[in-house]
Design an enzyme around this catalytic site. Structure first.
Site: not given
Ligand code: GLN
Length: 194
Positions: A77, A174, A176
């Site tokens: 991002c 994302h 994560e």
């Protein structure tokens, strides 16, 4: 294997959790000396202008470019924006990957969304077939993929959301923020290549 996470701003802590779950040593990177001894670096989501300004202030711009010449670097991002050559705004960019981006291309924060993606390279590398569930938060799109860079994944409407150039990775979304470890595994495999 030791992977650093750029820890100037944004969700670096979540990347560190993912890397530890995969048994990788980690380091938070705030200064050029923190890059010593790392096999790869993740640049997290957050706010790309802030990350860029802080990287300039801490003397990280050239050391990051040098690091990425022969090691893996993955931007998620805001981190992907920071890797690009052009974000159509005045802001510090590393210009390490031959991609251009459009920031906030899906609208405002309230327009954030999730989508299932087919990512062939990821599915092949991890021997899995299920789609990848991706989280987009005020995300950029990758507008152009040039030179040696190639598209890794697009949305059904054709908008590009992941790209790779050698050991460099850019994702609009994302990984994560999910429990799916496959993207981190894929990045680690790129960092392991000679
Ligand atoms: N909108 C942010 C930017 O343009 C990126 C958002 C994110 O990293 N989730 O920098």
């Amino acid at each position: 294997m030791k992977i650093g996470v750029l820890a100037l701003q944004g969700d670096f802590a979540e990347h560190i959790v993912m890397l530890r779950r995969l048994g990788v040593q980690t380091a938070e990177v705030r200064l050029p000396a923190h890059l010593d001894g790392l096999d790869g670096l993740i640049m997290p989501g957050g706010e790309s202008t802030t990350i860029g300004k802080l990287a300039v202030a801490y003397g990280l711009m050239d050391p990051l470019r040098e690091f990425g010449k022969n090691r893996g670097v993955w931007g998620t991002c805001a981190g992907a924006i920071f890797l690009s050559t052009d974000a159509h705004r005045e802001q510090p960019l590393l210009a390490m990957m031959d991609i251009t981006v459009v920031r906030n291309a899906f609208g405002a924060q309230v327009d954030s969304f999730e989508a299932d993606l087919e990512i062939d390279a990821l599915q092949q590398a991890t021997g899995t077939t299920q789609p990848y569930h991706a989280v987009f938060i005020r995300a950029p799109i990758i507008a152009t993929v040039n030179g040696r860079a190639r598209v890794l994944s697009s949305l059904p409407d054709g908008r590009i959301v992941a790209a790779q150039e050698g050991r460099l990775l850019a994702t609009s979304f994302h990984p994560e923020l999910t429990n799916d470890m496959r993207f981190h595994q894929y990045f680690i495999s790129l960092c392991n290549q000679d």
